[in-house]
Design a protein around this motif. Sequence first.
Motif, PDB file in Angstrom:
ATOM      1  N   ARG A 260       0.837  -1.194   0.000  1.00 47.18           N
ATOM      2  CA  ARG A 260       0.000   0.000   0.000  1.00 47.18           C
ATOM      3  C   ARG A 260       0.872   1.244   0.000  1.00 47.18           C
ATOM      4  NH1 ARG A 260      -4.634  -0.634   4.423  1.00 47.18           N
ATOM      5  NH2 ARG A 260      -3.054   0.410   5.616  1.00 47.18           N
ATOM      6  N   LYS A 261       0.374   2.278  -0.619  1.00 49.92           N
ATOM      7  CA  LYS A 261       1.074   3.552  -0.639  1.00 49.92           C
ATOM      8  C   LYS A 261       0.340   4.522   0.277  1.00 49.92           C
ATOM      9  CE  LYS A 261       2.784   3.050  -5.308  1.00 49.92           C
ATOM     10  NZ  LYS A 261       2.785   3.608  -6.661  1.00 49.92           N
ATOM     11  N   GLY A 262       1.096   5.322   1.015  1.00 47.77           N
ATOM     12  CA  GLY A 262       0.502   6.273   1.933  1.00 47.77           C
ATOM     13  C   GLY A 262       0.049   7.540   1.222  1.00 47.77           C
ATOM     14  N   ARG A 263      -1.062   8.090   1.650  1.00 46.11           N
ATOM     15  CA  ARG A 263      -1.576   9.347   1.127  1.00 46.11           C
ATOM     16  C   ARG A 263      -1.907  10.245   2.310  1.00 46.11           C
ATOM     17  NH1 ARG A 263       0.376   8.863  -3.427  1.00 46.11           N
ATOM     18  NH2 ARG A 263      -0.732   7.810  -5.074  1.00 46.11           N
ATOM     19  N   ARG A 264      -1.442  11.465   2.264  1.00 51.48           N
ATOM     20  CA  ARG A 264      -1.690  12.398   3.352  1.00 51.48           C
ATOM     21  C   ARG A 264      -2.722  13.429   2.912  1.00 51.48           C
ATOM     22  NH1 ARG A 264       0.440  13.461   7.960  1.00 51.48           N
ATOM     23  NH2 ARG A 264       2.215  12.103   7.638  1.00 51.48           N
TER      24      ARG A 264
ATOM     25  N   MET B 241      -3.199  10.625   7.913  1.00 50.57           N
ATOM     26  CA  MET B 241      -2.459   9.749   7.001  1.00 50.57           C
ATOM     27  C   MET B 241      -3.366   8.600   6.603  1.00 50.57           C
ATOM     28  SD  MET B 241       0.415   9.472   5.538  1.00 50.57           S
ATOM     29  CE  MET B 241       1.484   8.323   4.765  1.00 50.57           C
ATOM     30  N   GLY B 242      -3.577   8.436   5.312  1.00 51.52           N
ATOM     31  CA  GLY B 242      -4.410   7.353   4.817  1.00 51.52           C
ATOM     32  C   GLY B 242      -3.627   6.467   3.876  1.00 51.52           C
ATOM     33  N   HIS B 243      -4.315   5.531   3.251  1.00 51.48           N
ATOM     34  CA  HIS B 243      -3.681   4.609   2.318  1.00 51.48           C
ATOM     35  C   HIS B 243      -4.532   4.504   1.061  1.00 51.48           C
ATOM     36  CE1 HIS B 243      -0.720   3.220   5.198  1.00 51.48           C
ATOM     37  NE2 HIS B 243      -1.690   3.156   6.095  1.00 51.48           N
ATOM     38  N   THR B 244      -3.889   4.090  -0.033  1.00 49.53           N
ATOM     39  CA  THR B 244      -4.598   3.898  -1.279  1.00 49.53           C
ATOM     40  C   THR B 244      -5.382   2.590  -1.234  1.00 49.53           C
ATOM     41  OG1 THR B 244      -2.683   2.810  -2.245  1.00 49.53           O
ATOM     42  CG2 THR B 244      -2.900   5.174  -2.634  1.00 49.53           C
TER      43      THR B 244
ATOM     44  N   HIS C 255      -6.590  -1.157  -1.927  1.00 49.67           N
ATOM     45  CA  HIS C 255      -5.901  -2.426  -2.103  1.00 49.67           C
ATOM     46  C   HIS C 255      -6.295  -3.048  -3.435  1.00 49.67           C
ATOM     47  CE1 HIS C 255      -3.592  -3.452   1.336  1.00 49.67           C
ATOM     48  NE2 HIS C 255      -4.577  -3.229   2.184  1.00 49.67           N
TER      49      HIS C 255
END
Length: 91
Positions: free
Chosen positions: A57-61, A66-69, A71
Amino acid sequence: MDGIKYAVFTEKSIRLLGNNQYTSNVESRSTRTEIKHWVELFFGVKVRTMNSHRLPRKGRRTGPIMGHTMHYRRMIITLQPGYSIPPLIEK
């Protein structure tokens, strides 16, 4: 074809086309038998083997949160000899 998101075109996936292997991203909740059934039904081919793996998973702010993309899984589908999937993008 709800479970299959899109075909993947990377250096490795283009190299695998020579071995009659096709790469695509699918939804993580889709099972291998569902994907195999969709590919055989939609393209009219026979699937020999399927390999899958989950990508990290890639992190997204978004501000302080802080969230994640989403799956998804990557499937490498090997077709039986004599079968092929036509190119999806034509010029």
